[in-house]
Design a protein around this motif. Structure first.
Motif, PDB file in Angstrom:
ATOM      1  N   TRP A   1       0.492   3.269   4.164  1.00 49.36           N
ATOM      2  CA  TRP A   1      -0.358   4.081   3.847  1.00 49.36           C
ATOM      3  C   TRP A   1      -0.175   5.653   4.222  1.00 49.36           C
TER       4      TRP A   1
ATOM      5  N   ARG B   1     -10.043  -3.117  -1.506  1.00 46.58           N
ATOM      6  CA  ARG B   1      -8.536  -3.449  -1.652  1.00 46.58           C
ATOM      7  C   ARG B   1      -8.363  -4.009  -2.973  1.00 46.58           C
TER       8      ARG B   1
ATOM      9  N   ASP C   1       2.588  -1.571   1.555  1.00 45.89           N
ATOM     10  CA  ASP C   1       1.547  -1.676   2.807  1.00 45.89           C
ATOM     11  C   ASP C   1       1.708  -0.249   3.731  1.00 45.89           C
TER      12      ASP C   1
ATOM     13  N   ASN D   1      -1.518   3.638  -0.802  1.00 46.29           N
ATOM     14  CA  ASN D   1      -0.750   2.796  -0.264  1.00 46.29           C
ATOM     15  C   ASN D   1       0.456   2.700  -1.303  1.00 46.29           C
ATOM     16  N   ASP D   2       1.747   2.687  -0.844  1.00 48.98           N
ATOM     17  CA  ASP D   2       2.878   2.842  -1.627  1.00 48.98           C
ATOM     18  C   ASP D   2       3.296   1.341  -2.229  1.00 48.98           C
TER      19      ASP D   2
ATOM     20  N   ASN E   1       0.435  -0.300  -5.438  1.00 42.67           N
ATOM     21  CA  ASN E   1       0.111   0.889  -5.211  1.00 42.67           C
ATOM     22  C   ASN E   1      -1.198   0.798  -5.378  1.00 42.67           C
ATOM     23  N   THR E   2      -1.975   1.489  -4.454  1.00 45.00           N
ATOM     24  CA  THR E   2      -3.366   1.916  -4.347  1.00 45.00           C
ATOM     25  C   THR E   2      -3.708   3.193  -4.042  1.00 45.00           C
TER      26      THR E   2
ATOM     27  N   VAL F   1      -6.931   0.751   5.940  1.00 44.70           N
ATOM     28  CA  VAL F   1      -5.304   0.751   6.173  1.00 44.70           C
ATOM     29  C   VAL F   1      -5.135   0.001   7.204  1.00 44.70           C
TER      30      VAL F   1
END
Length: 179
Positions: free
Chosen positions: A165, A113, A163, A159-160, A3-4, A136
Motif C-alpha cells: 500500500w 476491499r 499487497d 494497493n499495487d 490493484n485497489t 491496509v
C-alpha cells in the motif's frame, strides 16, 4: 489482492456547538445531525470534482459512507457522511454502501476491499485513521490523526496488487479557505 484505489474523505462541514451555522436537511429544514449550508456546497462541488478527478484519483466505481447510527458507543446519529456523497452517488448512478458506521471500521475495511475499485469513502474524521489502518493491515502508512478543522483533504490509498500500500494526501480545493 488486485490493484485497489481507495479515496477517503471526511464528511462535509457540520454545525459547531455554539456557532452561527446550523445543520439543514436537503429540503432546508433545521437538523443538527445534518450538514451546514457550506457542507451542502462542498457535497455539490464533489460531484464535479469526482466526475473527472485529477491523478492519482479516479472516478469512483463504488461509494461507501458511514451509516447514521454510530456503533462506537457514542449514541449519537450523524447523517453527514451519507449526505456528503449523496449528490455524487446520484450523478454517477451508484448506490452507496452505508452498512457500517463509526465503531465498525474493521468491518467497513473488509467491505471496501471487495468493493469495485476505485472506491470513495466518506467517514467521521476521528475514525478515518483507524479505518485506513484496518484497510491496509496496520498503522504506519496513513497519518494517525485527521485535524478537526480539515474538511478539504482526500486520503488516497493505493494497493499495487502485491499487497503493498501507498499513501498520499490530496486537496479538494472546492471552497474558499481550502488547501
Amino acid at each position: 489482492m488486485p490493484n485497489t484505489l481507495v479515496m477517503i474523505i471526511r464528511h462535509a462541514e457540520k454545525p459547531v456547538l455554539g456557532g452561527a451555522d446550523f445543520g439543514v436537511t436537503e429540503q432546508g429544514e433545521s437538523d443538527p445531525a445534518s450538514l451546514t449550508v457550506r457542507g451542502w456546497q462542498r457535497a455539490g462541488g464533489l460531484c464535479s470534482f469526482f466526475s473527472k478527478p485529477p491523478a492519482p484519483m479516479e472516478k469512483p466505481a463504488s461509494i461507501v459512507a458511514s451509516g447514521t447510527v454510530k456503533k462506537d458507543g457514542s449514541g449519537t446519529r450523524s447523517k453527514r457522511p451519507s449526505q456528503t456523497i449523496t449528490p455524487l452517488a446520484r450523478r454517477l448512478g451508484l448506490q452507496p454502501d452505508v452498512t457500517y458506521s463509526k465503531g465498525q471500521e474493521a468491518l467497513a475495511a473488509e467491505a471496501i476491499r471487495i468493493a469495485p475499485t476505485p472506491v470513495l469513502v466518506s467517514w467521521q474524521h476521528e475514525s478515518i485513521p483507524g479505518l485506513a489502518a484496518a484497510l491496509v493491515g496496520g498503522a504506519g502508512i496513513a497519518p494517525e490523526s485527521w485535524p478537526d478543522e480539515d474538511f478539504d483533504s482526500i486520503w488516497v490509498l493505493q494497493n499495487d496488487g502485491a499487497d503493498v500500500w501507498s499513501f498520499s494526501r490530496q486537496s479538494q480545493g472546492l471552497l474558499d479557505g481550502d488547501g
